[in-house]
Design a protein around this motif. Structure first.
Motif, short mmCIF file in Angstrom:
data_model
loop_
_atom_site.label_atom_id
_atom_site.label_comp_id
_atom_site.label_asym_id
_atom_site.label_seq_id
_atom_site.Cartn_x
_atom_site.Cartn_y
_atom_site.Cartn_z
N ARG A 592 41.22 58.04 21.22
CA ARG A 592 40.63 59.13 20.46
C ARG A 592 39.12 59.18 20.67
O ARG A 592 38.54 60.23 20.88
N VAL A 593 38.48 57.98 20.66
CA VAL A 593 37.03 57.91 20.87
C VAL A 593 36.68 58.50 22.24
O VAL A 593 35.67 59.15 22.41
N GLY A 594 37.53 58.27 23.22
CA GLY A 594 37.26 58.78 24.56
C GLY A 594 37.54 60.27 24.69
O GLY A 594 36.95 60.93 25.53
N ARG A 595 38.45 60.79 23.89
CA ARG A 595 38.88 62.17 24.08
C ARG A 595 38.14 63.18 23.22
O ARG A 595 37.94 64.31 23.62
N THR A 596 37.77 62.72 22.05
CA THR A 596 37.25 63.69 21.09
C THR A 596 35.95 64.32 21.58
O THR A 596 35.04 63.63 22.03
N GLU A 597 35.88 65.63 21.51
CA GLU A 597 34.63 66.32 21.76
C GLU A 597 33.78 66.15 20.51
O GLU A 597 34.29 66.17 19.39
N PHE A 598 32.49 65.97 20.72
CA PHE A 598 31.66 65.83 19.53
C PHE A 598 30.33 66.54 19.75
O PHE A 598 29.92 66.79 20.87
N ALA A 599 29.68 66.87 18.67
CA ALA A 599 28.38 67.53 18.74
C ALA A 599 27.30 66.55 18.31
O ALA A 599 27.57 65.61 17.56
N LEU A 600 26.10 66.75 18.81
CA LEU A 600 24.98 65.92 18.42
C LEU A 600 24.22 66.61 17.30
O LEU A 600 24.10 67.83 17.28
N ALA A 601 23.73 65.81 16.38
CA ALA A 601 22.92 66.36 15.30
C ALA A 601 21.98 65.26 14.82
O ALA A 601 22.12 64.10 15.22
N PRO A 634 14.93 55.03 11.51
CA PRO A 634 14.53 56.39 11.89
C PRO A 634 15.76 57.31 11.88
O PRO A 634 16.89 56.84 11.84
N ASP A 635 15.51 58.61 11.92
CA ASP A 635 16.59 59.55 12.18
C ASP A 635 16.87 59.49 13.68
O ASP A 635 15.97 59.30 14.47
N VAL A 636 18.12 59.67 14.06
CA VAL A 636 18.42 59.73 15.50
C VAL A 636 19.23 60.99 15.77
O VAL A 636 19.89 61.52 14.87
N ARG A 637 19.15 61.43 17.02
CA ARG A 637 19.95 62.57 17.41
C ARG A 637 21.22 62.00 18.02
O ARG A 637 21.20 61.40 19.09
N SER A 638 22.34 62.10 17.30
CA SER A 638 23.55 61.44 17.73
C SER A 638 24.73 62.09 17.03
O SER A 638 24.60 63.16 16.45
N ASN A 639 25.88 61.44 17.09
CA ASN A 639 27.04 61.96 16.38
C ASN A 639 27.36 61.05 15.22
O ASN A 639 27.60 59.85 15.39
N LEU A 643 28.92 57.16 15.30
CA LEU A 643 27.93 56.15 14.95
C LEU A 643 28.36 55.37 13.71
O LEU A 643 28.17 54.16 13.62
N ALA A 644 28.96 56.07 12.75
CA ALA A 644 29.44 55.40 11.54
C ALA A 644 30.50 54.37 11.92
O ALA A 644 30.52 53.25 11.41
N GLY A 645 31.38 54.75 12.88
CA GLY A 645 32.40 53.82 13.36
C GLY A 645 31.78 52.59 13.99
O GLY A 645 32.25 51.46 13.78
N VAL A 646 30.72 52.80 14.76
CA VAL A 646 30.05 51.68 15.43
C VAL A 646 29.48 50.71 14.40
O VAL A 646 29.72 49.50 14.46
N LEU A 728 28.01 58.01 23.45
CA LEU A 728 26.77 58.55 22.90
C LEU A 728 25.61 58.37 23.88
O LEU A 728 24.48 58.71 23.57
N GLY A 729 25.91 57.78 25.06
CA GLY A 729 24.88 57.65 26.09
C GLY A 729 24.14 56.32 26.08
O GLY A 729 23.16 56.15 26.79
N GLY A 730 24.58 55.37 25.27
CA GLY A 730 23.85 54.11 25.17
C GLY A 730 24.64 52.92 25.71
O GLY A 730 25.65 53.09 26.41
#
Lengths: 759, 155
Positions: A592-601, A634-639, A643-646, A728-730
């Motif tokens: 699911r983590v690999g498939r789900t489309e997500f938006a950054l905010a 800090p605030d980050v631009r992420s999903n 991120l909550a799962g991480v 998330l690119g990290g």
């Protein structure tokens, strides 16, 4: 070296020519100078004389050996000695970069005037007192004489016009009766490409000179200084006294004694004086401006030399630009074709097709009558080429060639690859670009053999001869510079720099397209794998549910009839179905983590971490873990969801793997700025991880402890966390000094620097 | 009224025999005595979606009370079936409870958007499933007033 038994002159051939004296002669440390001046070797910094040339006696009336350990004043008198000392001091570091005119030592009764020129060589200072010209020319007016010349040079519209003008100007300024621009080919041979001469002298324009005429050590010296002057070819060299064991390096000295090979060569050419200036392009020796005087010796005064030198420097600076002029239109045409091909590849990503059909192909824009496109889909030939089978042969050879680089160019293929002898008529020249380093896929261009006549200044196969003088064999340069015509075969027109660059540019463009395709394929197969994992694990659940439910039915209906052992077995079946369910659930989560489309905010990490800790409240309280939050996040631009799962996975993991007594357990959640971006971490004082297991903890279902130790779990939490971070690119990794030392999990979020500066 | 309700069928659209058996077991355990009508494949669903005049007698008099719909049906998309039920003259008045293995929020929300009256998970845990069915029965059979489809013979 062999000598003939009858003692006659033996001809040295092209194959043994690198035995030439000059390549072995240590021409930079001769211990000798030319006689038109005096050389002093001074100790630094007290300027005590260490060595002096023997001719101080004839030119200054003081024997050289008497000057040892003396001061300059002892040679020049107190006034001039002091002036020179202060000129040297004033010049300072500028003496490191080569000979510098310090001052003119005026003539006194019984002594002529000298130009004092100094430079540093290693830890000594070389001071040269060069005899000034009898008639001192008027001081150089840069704006009146040099500036207009440079302006005219800049205005020329072709390389040829530029070089023609340059030699004409130097001919006029220097007073030499024959000035030539000489260009080196890749093999070290040279060609006279421009000349200005006295009408009665024979022309060298268009003639070639073998590489051994200007051997490697001489070329190195030429590249080292902007001007070399030999006022009189026939001279008796003067030694430095006292003699020392280790000769000083005269590489850059004005008066340096020249190689005997060089002076005999010039004598054979009937030249009495020379001046040579290098033509440098991008730090490499492109050619030379060679000035010769046939009429008589010619001592060019310091001022004139400075003017010539300045001009030579300007010529070098403008050279690259002029050379580009000749190919400008061609380069524009080539880059238009490459752009066209890139456009076609964008339309049709099957590059085998888009490079071989349509408005542009690999053929027709690079100056070659034949081309080939070799891909896994096959070979496409254009124009005049070797056969397909022969092209395959070239591919095989190129693939095994020692480090050919991404682009390979030769104008003499059959010399490197003997089978090419069979098709040298169409492919003596080969320019090949390998599309991707690991695949035998190429674009190739072919040039035909160009049987042509090279005009040599003398027989190039006999550039030197062995003379036997007094029973001793000695190399001397050839005596004849008569026009010698050689017919050359097996060679093509050489590939120009801009053509090799174009091949490289096309290769890069194609490689990029291929890379994009490979990435797309990889992405697709990953997505397919995820879908598969999802569907498979989903389907596995159904029978699993059946097993579980029916085992439970059995358990209920037989409870009173079975033995304790039998009941235990049914319980085991039920327990295992639950365990299997956990595993499948983890696999589903991972996919699911690999498939789900997500938006950054924008994600408020303070709030997110607070929520994570609230959710884990029970676990934290039960274990007595102390949670430290050293600084605000800090605030980050992420999903947010990923991120909550991480955070949940990592924090729960940090709490779980700790065997310290309650109240001593602690975790720290924090972040720090790093050059690459922000690094977030979750540190615990728990059981730690041995170095060899640091990566294992991220493998799905890999367990380093028994399943019922440390609270169990499916064994996929860290794998899922890592996958989330990567999506998330990290990056997520673990650090630990070993068992018992605690563990830190760290991750980045692939933020761009623009994200990082956001408040 | 209660006896009237208990005459109306509960339709279970479910291809897995085991899951069907467990569902029936859970219903009975929750005290449900209603007739159960099973739809096990695509053909049976197609028949269900035709006009009531073609239906088997067990479904017509009286009309069914409730549908339990499994989303993963071979040969038929559960969501498609849900949509067709919602647009059917008779079925649109019958609550459809989705029973699924997927707890993904997108799946859940989509079913509600398509008109599902409820959504329960099939866990690998018999007791949890039995509890869910028990709650379902308590609500739909013993709490709310039952819906009466158009054209049904009023009691």
């Amino acid at each position: 070296m062999a000598t003939t038994s009858d003692g006659l002159t033996e001809i040295v051939t092209a194959t043994n020519v690198d035995l030439s004296n000059c390549d072995r002669e240590l021409i930079h440390i001769p211990g000798l100078i030319q006689p038109h001046g005096v050389m002093l070797v001074l100790r630094s910094p007290d300027l005590v004389i260490l060595q002096a040339s023997e001719n101080t006696e004839t030119l200054f009336g003081i024997p050289a050996l008497q000057l040892h350990s003396k001061q300059l004043a002892d040679l020049l008198g107190p006034e001039q000695g002091a002036a020179l000392n202060s000129a040297i001091e004033h010049a300072g570091d500028r003496l490191n970069s080569g000979p510098l005119h310090l001052l003119r030592v005026p003539s006194v009764v019984g002594r002529m005037s000298f130009d004092a020129i100094g430079h540093r060589a290693g830890n000594v200072l070389i001071l040269e007192l060069e005899r000034a010209a009898a008639v001192v020319p008027p001081p150089l007016d840069f704006y009146a004489e040099i500036a207009p010349n440079i302006a005219r040079l800049q205005a020329t519209t072709s390389l040829q016009a530029f070089l023609d003008l340059a030699v004409t100007q130097i001919h006029a300024i220097s007073g030499f009766d024959h000035v030539m621009a000489y260009r080196f080919a890749d093999d070290g041979s040279g060609e006279v490409v421009a000349e200005a001469r006295r009408a009665d002298l024979s022309a060298y324009l268009g003639q070639h000179f073998p590489a051994s005429d200007i051997p490697a050590p001489a070329r190195r010296l030429f590249a080292l200084s902007w001007l070399r002057h030999l006022p009189e070819v026939e001279y008796v060299p003067v030694p430095l006294l006292p003699e020392v064991r280790e000769q000083i390096d005269m590489s850059r000295a004005v008066l340096r004694h020249v190689s005997v090979m060089y002076s005999s060569y010039l004598k054979n050419m009937r030249v009495h004086a020379t001046m040579v200036m290098p033509l440098m392009k991008a730090g490499r020796l492109w050619g030379l401006i060679s000035c010769m005087h046939h009429a008589a010796p010619l001592h060019v005064p310091c001022e004139t030399r400075t003017a010539s030198e300045l001009l030579a420097i300007m010529v070098s600076l403008i050279l690259a630009e002029k050379e580009d002029l000749d190919t400008a239109a061609y380069r524009v045409r080539m880059s238009a074709a490459i752009e066209g091909l890139v456009g076609q590849m964008a339309q049709d990503p099957v590059y085998h097709r888009s490079l071989s059909s349509g408005g542009f192909t690999v053929d027709g824009w690079l100056d070659a009558p034949g081309a080939a496109l070799v891909t896994e889909a096959g070979v496409v030939l254009f124009g005049k080429t070797p056969t397909e089978e022969q092209v395959h042969g070239i591919v095989e050879w190129l693939s095994g060639y020692d480090n050919p680089g991404p682009v390979f160019a030769t104008d003499r293929l059959s010399q490197l690859y003997p089978p090419a002898e069979a098709f040298r008529a169409v492919a003596s020249g080969l320019l090949a670009a390998q599309l991707v380093p690991t695949r035998p896929e190429f674009v190739m261009w072919f040039r035909p053999e160009l049987v042509h006549v090279v005009n040599w200044a003398g027989d190039p196969s006999k550039p030197v001869q062995v003379d036997v003088v007094d029973g001793e064999a000695r190399l001397t340069p050839r005596g004849s510079f008569e026009l010698w015509k050689e017919t050359v075969s097996g060679l093509s027109e050489p590939w120009q720099e801009c053509e090799i660059e174009a091949a490289a540019a096309l290769r890069r463009a194609i490689a990029e397209v291929i890379l994009v395709q490979l990435n797309e394929n990889l992405r697709r197969s990953n997505a397919e794998l995820d879908s598969f994992a999802y569907a498979a694990s989903h389907d596995m659940k159904e029978p699993l549910r059946g097993i579980h439910n029916f085992a439970r039915f059995l358990q209920q209906s037989t409870e009173s009839k079975l033995t304790a052992e039998e009941r235990g077995r049914i319980e085991t079946i039920i327990r295992l179905t639950r365990r299997m369910d956990d595993l499948i659930e983890a696999l589903l989560e991972y996919s699911r983590v690999g498939r789900t489309e997500f938006a950054l905010a924008n994600v408020d990490l303070n709030e997110l971490i607070k929520q994570t800790l609230d959710l884990l409240e029970t676990q934290i309280t039960e274990t007595g873990t102390v949670v430290l939050l050293p600084r605000s996040f800090p605030d980050v631009r992420s999903n947010r969801a990923l991120l909550a799962g991480v955070f949940a996975n990592l924090v729960s993991n940090a709490i779980k793997y700790n065997d310290l007594p309650k109240q001593e357990r602690q975790i720290e959640i924090g972040w720090r700025a790093d050059s690459a971006g922000r690094i977030f971490y979750i540190r615990d004082n728990g059981i730690g991880i041995a170095a060899q297991h640091l990566e294992h903890v991220f493998q799905i279902f890999r367990r380093l402890h028994a399943r019922n130790e440390y609270g169990g779990g499916s064994g996929a939490g860290l794998t899922i966390a890592r996958r989330s971070v990567e999506r998330l690119g990290g990056h997520l990794w673990a650090e630990s000094a070993g068992p018992g030392t605690g563990t830190t999990f760290l991750f980045t979020l692939g933020e761009t620097s623009a994200d990082a500066v956001q408040p | 009224v209660t006896s009237e309700i208990s005459r109306r069928a509960i339709v279970i659209i479910e291809d897995s025999d085991e899951d069907y058996e467990v569902t029936v077991w859970a219903l009975r355990r929750a005290g449900v005595t209603n007739p159960v009508y099973r739809c096990a494949n695509a053909a049976a669903i197609t028949e269900l979606l035709t006009d009531p005049s073609n239906w088997p007698a067990a479904l017509v008099e009286p009309y069914p009370l409730l549908v339990l719909l499994d989303l993963n049906l071979p040969g038929a998309d559960g969501r498609e079936t849900l949509l067709k039920l919602r647009n059917h003259r008779v079925w649109q008045a019958v609550p459809v409870i989705v029973v699924s293995t997927s707890g993904r929020s997108v799946d859940v929300s989509r079913c509600y958007r398509l008109g599902a009256a409820g959504y329960i998970l099939k866990p690998v845990d018999l007791d949890a499933f039995a509890a869910a069915i028990k709650n379902l029965v308590a609500y739909w059979l013993r709490t709310v007033a039952p819906s009466v489809p158009n054209g049904a013979v009023a009691a």
